[in-house]
Motif scaffolding. Structure first.
Motif, PDB file in Angstrom:
ATOM      1  N   MET A  20       0.834  -1.215   0.000  1.00  0.00           N
ATOM      2  CA  MET A  20       0.000   0.000   0.000  1.00  0.00           C
ATOM      3  C   MET A  20       0.855   1.247   0.000  1.00  0.00           C
ATOM      4  O   MET A  20       0.571   2.207  -0.718  1.00  0.00           O
ATOM      5  CB  MET A  20      -0.929   0.003   1.224  1.00  0.00           C
ATOM      6  CG  MET A  20      -2.155  -0.846   1.041  1.00  0.00           C
ATOM      7  SD  MET A  20      -3.112  -0.997   2.542  1.00  0.00           S
ATOM      8  CE  MET A  20      -3.468   0.673   2.931  1.00  0.00           C
ATOM      9  N   LEU A  21       1.914   1.240   0.795  1.00  0.00           N
ATOM     10  CA  LEU A  21       2.812   2.396   0.853  1.00  0.00           C
ATOM     11  C   LEU A  21       3.442   2.647  -0.509  1.00  0.00           C
ATOM     12  O   LEU A  21       3.504   3.782  -0.993  1.00  0.00           O
ATOM     13  CB  LEU A  21       3.883   2.159   1.919  1.00  0.00           C
ATOM     14  CG  LEU A  21       4.851   3.318   2.127  1.00  0.00           C
ATOM     15  CD1 LEU A  21       4.134   4.519   2.715  1.00  0.00           C
ATOM     16  CD2 LEU A  21       5.995   2.902   3.036  1.00  0.00           C
ATOM     17  N   PHE A  22       3.884   1.571  -1.158  1.00  0.00           N
ATOM     18  CA  PHE A  22       4.503   1.699  -2.473  1.00  0.00           C
ATOM     19  C   PHE A  22       3.504   2.282  -3.475  1.00  0.00           C
ATOM     20  O   PHE A  22       3.826   3.198  -4.236  1.00  0.00           O
ATOM     21  CB  PHE A  22       4.992   0.318  -2.950  1.00  0.00           C
ATOM     22  CG  PHE A  22       5.490   0.325  -4.364  1.00  0.00           C
ATOM     23  CD1 PHE A  22       6.748   0.817  -4.672  1.00  0.00           C
ATOM     24  CD2 PHE A  22       4.686  -0.148  -5.391  1.00  0.00           C
ATOM     25  CE1 PHE A  22       7.198   0.835  -5.975  1.00  0.00           C
ATOM     26  CE2 PHE A  22       5.131  -0.135  -6.694  1.00  0.00           C
ATOM     27  CZ  PHE A  22       6.395   0.358  -6.996  1.00  0.00           C
ATOM     28  N   LEU A  23       2.265   1.768  -3.473  1.00  0.00           N
ATOM     29  CA  LEU A  23       1.250   2.251  -4.410  1.00  0.00           C
ATOM     30  C   LEU A  23       0.913   3.719  -4.157  1.00  0.00           C
ATOM     31  O   LEU A  23       0.729   4.495  -5.098  1.00  0.00           O
ATOM     32  CB  LEU A  23      -0.015   1.393  -4.313  1.00  0.00           C
ATOM     33  CG  LEU A  23       0.117  -0.003  -4.918  1.00  0.00           C
ATOM     34  CD1 LEU A  23      -1.136  -0.826  -4.640  1.00  0.00           C
ATOM     35  CD2 LEU A  23       0.387   0.074  -6.417  1.00  0.00           C
ATOM     36  N   CYS A  24       0.823   4.082  -2.862  1.00  0.00           N
ATOM     37  CA  CYS A  24       0.530   5.479  -2.528  1.00  0.00           C
ATOM     38  C   CYS A  24       1.635   6.397  -3.045  1.00  0.00           C
ATOM     39  O   CYS A  24       1.365   7.440  -3.638  1.00  0.00           O
ATOM     40  CB  CYS A  24       0.371   5.647  -1.027  1.00  0.00           C
ATOM     41  SG  CYS A  24      -1.177   4.996  -0.411  1.00  0.00           S
ATOM     42  N   LEU A  25       2.884   6.000  -2.818  1.00  0.00           N
ATOM     43  CA  LEU A  25       3.999   6.828  -3.285  1.00  0.00           C
ATOM     44  C   LEU A  25       4.016   6.916  -4.799  1.00  0.00           C
ATOM     45  O   LEU A  25       4.247   7.979  -5.369  1.00  0.00           O
ATOM     46  CB  LEU A  25       5.333   6.244  -2.783  1.00  0.00           C
ATOM     47  CG  LEU A  25       5.597   6.462  -1.297  1.00  0.00           C
ATOM     48  CD1 LEU A  25       6.842   5.708  -0.862  1.00  0.00           C
ATOM     49  CD2 LEU A  25       5.763   7.948  -1.008  1.00  0.00           C
ATOM     50  N   TYR A  26       3.719   5.782  -5.469  1.00  0.00           N
ATOM     51  CA  TYR A  26       3.691   5.765  -6.931  1.00  0.00           C
ATOM     52  C   TYR A  26       2.611   6.722  -7.448  1.00  0.00           C
ATOM     53  O   TYR A  26       2.844   7.520  -8.353  1.00  0.00           O
ATOM     54  CB  TYR A  26       3.436   4.343  -7.423  1.00  0.00           C
ATOM     55  CG  TYR A  26       3.309   4.247  -8.918  1.00  0.00           C
ATOM     56  CD1 TYR A  26       4.443   4.285  -9.721  1.00  0.00           C
ATOM     57  CD2 TYR A  26       2.066   4.136  -9.518  1.00  0.00           C
ATOM     58  CE1 TYR A  26       4.329   4.208 -11.087  1.00  0.00           C
ATOM     59  CE2 TYR A  26       1.946   4.053 -10.885  1.00  0.00           C
ATOM     60  CZ  TYR A  26       3.083   4.094 -11.672  1.00  0.00           C
ATOM     61  OH  TYR A  26       2.963   4.031 -13.019  1.00  0.00           O
ATOM     62  N   MET A  27       1.410   6.657  -6.858  1.00  0.00           N
ATOM     63  CA  MET A  27       0.314   7.535  -7.286  1.00  0.00           C
ATOM     64  C   MET A  27       0.652   8.986  -7.015  1.00  0.00           C
ATOM     65  O   MET A  27       0.379   9.866  -7.823  1.00  0.00           O
ATOM     66  CB  MET A  27      -0.986   7.165  -6.549  1.00  0.00           C
ATOM     67  CG  MET A  27      -1.629   5.929  -7.096  1.00  0.00           C
ATOM     68  SD  MET A  27      -2.990   5.367  -6.101  1.00  0.00           S
ATOM     69  CE  MET A  27      -4.039   6.794  -6.096  1.00  0.00           C
ATOM     70  N   TYR A  29       3.634  10.458  -6.885  1.00  0.00           N
ATOM     71  CA  TYR A  29       4.608  10.988  -7.830  1.00  0.00           C
ATOM     72  C   TYR A  29       4.063  11.025  -9.245  1.00  0.00           C
ATOM     73  O   TYR A  29       4.415  11.884 -10.041  1.00  0.00           O
ATOM     74  CB  TYR A  29       5.915  10.191  -7.757  1.00  0.00           C
ATOM     75  CG  TYR A  29       6.731  10.597  -6.572  1.00  0.00           C
ATOM     76  CD1 TYR A  29       7.332  11.847  -6.523  1.00  0.00           C
ATOM     77  CD2 TYR A  29       6.869   9.770  -5.475  1.00  0.00           C
ATOM     78  CE1 TYR A  29       8.056  12.247  -5.421  1.00  0.00           C
ATOM     79  CE2 TYR A  29       7.590  10.161  -4.365  1.00  0.00           C
ATOM     80  CZ  TYR A  29       8.184  11.406  -4.346  1.00  0.00           C
ATOM     81  OH  TYR A  29       8.895  11.809  -3.258  1.00  0.00           O
ATOM     82  N   SER A  30       3.143  10.105  -9.601  1.00  0.00           N
ATOM     83  CA  SER A  30       2.536  10.137 -10.930  1.00  0.00           C
ATOM     84  C   SER A  30       1.660  11.361 -11.075  1.00  0.00           C
ATOM     85  O   SER A  30       1.646  12.013 -12.118  1.00  0.00           O
ATOM     86  CB  SER A  30       1.692   8.888 -11.161  1.00  0.00           C
ATOM     87  OG  SER A  30       2.488   7.755 -11.081  1.00  0.00           O
ATOM     88  N   CYS A  31       0.902  11.668 -10.047  1.00  0.00           N
ATOM     89  CA  CYS A  31      -0.031  12.792 -10.109  1.00  0.00           C
ATOM     90  C   CYS A  31       0.685  14.126 -10.031  1.00  0.00           C
ATOM     91  O   CYS A  31       0.169  15.128 -10.493  1.00  0.00           O
ATOM     92  CB  CYS A  31      -1.068  12.707  -8.999  1.00  0.00           C
ATOM     93  SG  CYS A  31      -2.320  11.499  -9.360  1.00  0.00           S
ATOM     94  N   ALA A  32       1.837  14.160  -9.451  1.00  0.00           N
ATOM     95  CA  ALA A  32       2.529  15.439  -9.277  1.00  0.00           C
ATOM     96  C   ALA A  32       2.768  16.116 -10.612  1.00  0.00           C
ATOM     97  O   ALA A  32       2.735  17.329 -10.714  1.00  0.00           O
ATOM     98  CB  ALA A  32       3.847  15.219  -8.554  1.00  0.00           C
ATOM     99  N   GLY A  33       2.963  15.347 -11.678  1.00  0.00           N
ATOM    100  CA  GLY A  33       3.204  15.942 -12.988  1.00  0.00           C
ATOM    101  C   GLY A  33       1.953  16.363 -13.708  1.00  0.00           C
ATOM    102  O   GLY A  33       1.922  17.369 -14.400  1.00  0.00           O
ATOM    103  N   SER A  34       0.854  15.617 -13.553  1.00  0.00           N
ATOM    104  CA  SER A  34      -0.320  15.888 -14.383  1.00  0.00           C
ATOM    105  C   SER A  34      -1.482  16.491 -13.637  1.00  0.00           C
ATOM    106  O   SER A  34      -2.414  16.975 -14.247  1.00  0.00           O
ATOM    107  CB  SER A  34      -0.779  14.590 -15.047  1.00  0.00           C
ATOM    108  OG  SER A  34      -1.076  13.639 -14.056  1.00  0.00           O
ATOM    109  N   CYS A  35      -1.474  16.487 -12.341  1.00  0.00           N
ATOM    110  CA  CYS A  35      -2.610  17.030 -11.590  1.00  0.00           C
ATOM    111  C   CYS A  35      -2.140  18.127 -10.669  1.00  0.00           C
ATOM    112  O   CYS A  35      -2.530  18.188  -9.513  1.00  0.00           O
ATOM    113  CB  CYS A  35      -3.283  15.947 -10.762  1.00  0.00           C
ATOM    114  SG  CYS A  35      -3.512  14.420 -11.620  1.00  0.00           S
TER     115      CYS A  35
END
Ligand SMILES: Nc1ncnc2c1ncn2[C@@H]1O[C@H](COP(=O)(O)OS(=O)(=O)O)[C@@H](OP(=O)(O)O)[C@H]1O
Length: 130
Positions: A20-27, A29-35
């Motif tokens: 869960m921690l890994f998925l949260c961090l992935y989301m 950092y993914s959102c930081a660029g587009s949202c």
């Protein structure tokens, strides 16, 4: 040798919590660029948040600072463009679902929130719309 119930429980919890921690961090950092930010509904241009200032590249940050409906998030192309497609629909017509389905496609970039250019922000002009 029996490790006992407490270490076993810890081991069982560690994997899902770590995942869960890994998925949260992935989301995150993914959102930081587009949202980076939602367009503001008021007349003032959207201000980039602290998060976007910390995480966005200088080019993306400049786009966010420029304001406007489409450029208020980082679209990855490095230029301000008018949309190539517009979703038009009545309230409760399922337009949000259509947008979310289209957004899954890797070649489609969509604005974060509905810009309401034609009905609410037309007087702001095409420069705002880009
Ligand atoms: N495929 C499909 N089939 C049936 N119904 C669907 C479908 N997709 C979205 N919906 C329902 O449409 C409602 C949301 O529509 P909008 O996104 O246009 O809402 S909004 O006006 O922009 O708020 C919303 O209805 P409510 O849950 O009653 O609000 C969605 O559940």
């Amino acid at each position: 040798m029996d490790a006992g119930p407490v270490p076993q429980l810890r081991r069982r919890l560690l994997l899902p919590l770590g995942t869960m921690l890994f998925l949260c961090l992935y989301m995150f950092y993914s959102c930081a660029g587009s949202c980076s930010s939602y367009p503001s509904s008021s007349a003032a241009p959207a201000q980039p948040g602290v998060l976007s200032q910390l995480l966005l590249r200088p080019q993306a940050r400049q786009q966010a600072e420029d304001g406007g409906a489409i450029s208020s998030f980082y679209n990855g192309s490095g230029s301000k463009k008018l949309p190539q497609a517009i979703i038009i629909g009545v309230k409760k017509g399922g337009t949000r679902a259509l947008l979310e389905f289209l957004r899954v496609h890797p070649d489609i970039r969509a604005v974060g929130a509905e810009p309401h250019f034609f009905d609410r922000n037309y007087d702001k002009g095409l420069d705002w719309y880009r």
